[in-house]
Design a protein around this motif. Structure first.
Motif, mmCIF file in Angstrom:
data_model
loop_
_atom_site.group_PDB
_atom_site.id
_atom_site.type_symbol
_atom_site.label_atom_id
_atom_site.label_comp_id
_atom_site.label_asym_id
_atom_site.label_seq_id
_atom_site.Cartn_x
_atom_site.Cartn_y
_atom_site.Cartn_z
ATOM 1 N N UNK A 50 32.613 46.137 41.323
ATOM 2 C CA UNK A 50 32.799 46.437 42.909
ATOM 3 C C UNK A 50 33.397 45.637 43.533
ATOM 4 N N UNK A 51 33.433 44.286 43.412
ATOM 5 C CA UNK A 51 34.177 43.083 44.254
ATOM 6 C C UNK A 51 35.554 42.933 43.697
ATOM 7 N N UNK A 52 35.657 43.233 42.508
ATOM 8 C CA UNK A 52 37.117 42.824 41.854
ATOM 9 C C UNK A 52 37.962 43.988 41.620
ATOM 10 N N UNK A 53 37.562 45.107 41.492
ATOM 11 C CA UNK A 53 38.162 46.276 41.331
ATOM 12 C C UNK A 53 38.381 46.790 39.619
ATOM 13 N N UNK A 54 38.741 47.751 39.395
ATOM 14 C CA UNK A 54 38.542 48.189 38.035
ATOM 15 C C UNK A 54 39.231 47.223 37.124
ATOM 16 N N UNK A 55 40.433 46.842 37.074
ATOM 17 C CA UNK A 55 41.102 45.812 36.150
ATOM 18 C C UNK A 55 40.356 44.433 36.224
ATOM 19 N N UNK A 56 40.528 43.784 37.055
ATOM 20 C CA UNK A 56 39.932 42.476 37.118
ATOM 21 C C UNK A 56 38.352 42.798 36.911
ATOM 22 N N UNK A 57 37.667 43.588 37.359
ATOM 23 C CA UNK A 57 36.424 43.501 37.099
ATOM 24 C C UNK A 57 36.064 43.880 35.515
#
Length: 137
Positions: free
Chosen positions: A50-57
Motif C-alpha cells: 500500500x505504501x510503496x506501490x506495486x513494484x517497490x512493494x
C-alpha cells in the motif's frame, strides 16, 4: 537471549525510509532474536504494498519474507484473543495493537522488549508489564 517483539510500526521502518528508521535499526542491533505475530506478518505485507506501490512493494515484501526465517512467529489463538481484550484495558486502543501486545506477552518469561512507534500502544504495553522501546511513553 535478547528478544524483541516488533509491532508493525517498527517492522515497516526496516523496509520504508521513515523519520525513525535509523533509530529503529540501532535498537534492533542490540537484539539477537525477533518475534512477530502471524497477524503482524499479514499487516506488514499489506502495508508495504500500500505504501510503496506495486513494484517497490513486491521487492520490499520479498526482503521481509526472507527475514522472517529468523523470526519467532506467534500464531493467533483464542487465548491471545482473550489476552488482547485484557491488554486493551477498555481504552481506545486499536484491535490489532491489542493483539500485538498479547502476542508479545507469550514471551514475558523470556525478558522480552516491545518495539513500537505507536504512542497509545506503547502506553498499553507498558501497563501490561512490557519493556517498551521506540516511542517514548
Amino acid at each position: 537471549m535478547k528478544l524483541v517483539y516488533l509491532d508493525t510500526s517498527a517492522v515497516l521502518k526496516r523496509y520504508i525510509q521513515e523519520a525513525e528508521s535509523e533509530e529503529c535499526e540501532q535498537i534492533l542491533s542490540n537484539f539477537e532474536n525477533f518475534a512477530i505475530s502471524n497477524i503482524g506478518v499479514t499487516e506488514t505485507l499489506i502495508n508495504l504494498k500500500r505504501k510503496l506501490g506495486a513494484r517497490e512493494g513486491v521487492l520490499a515484501s520479498r526482503l521481509f519474507e526472507a527475514d522472517l526465517a529468523s523470526f519467532n512467529i506467534v500464531d493467533f489463538s483464542d487465548e491471545i484473543g482473550r489476552e488482547a481484550v485484557t491488554a486493551s484495558g477498555g481504552k481506545n486502543l486499536a484491535t490489532l495493537d491489542s493483539i500485538h501486545i498479547a502476542s508479545a506477552l507469550r514471551f514475558k518469561k523470556q525478558d522480552i522488549s516491545f518495539l513500537t512507534y505507536d504512542r497509545a500502544q506503547a502506553q498499553a504495553a507498558k501497563r501490561s508489564g512490557l519493556r517498551v522501546l521506540g516511542v517514548a511513553v
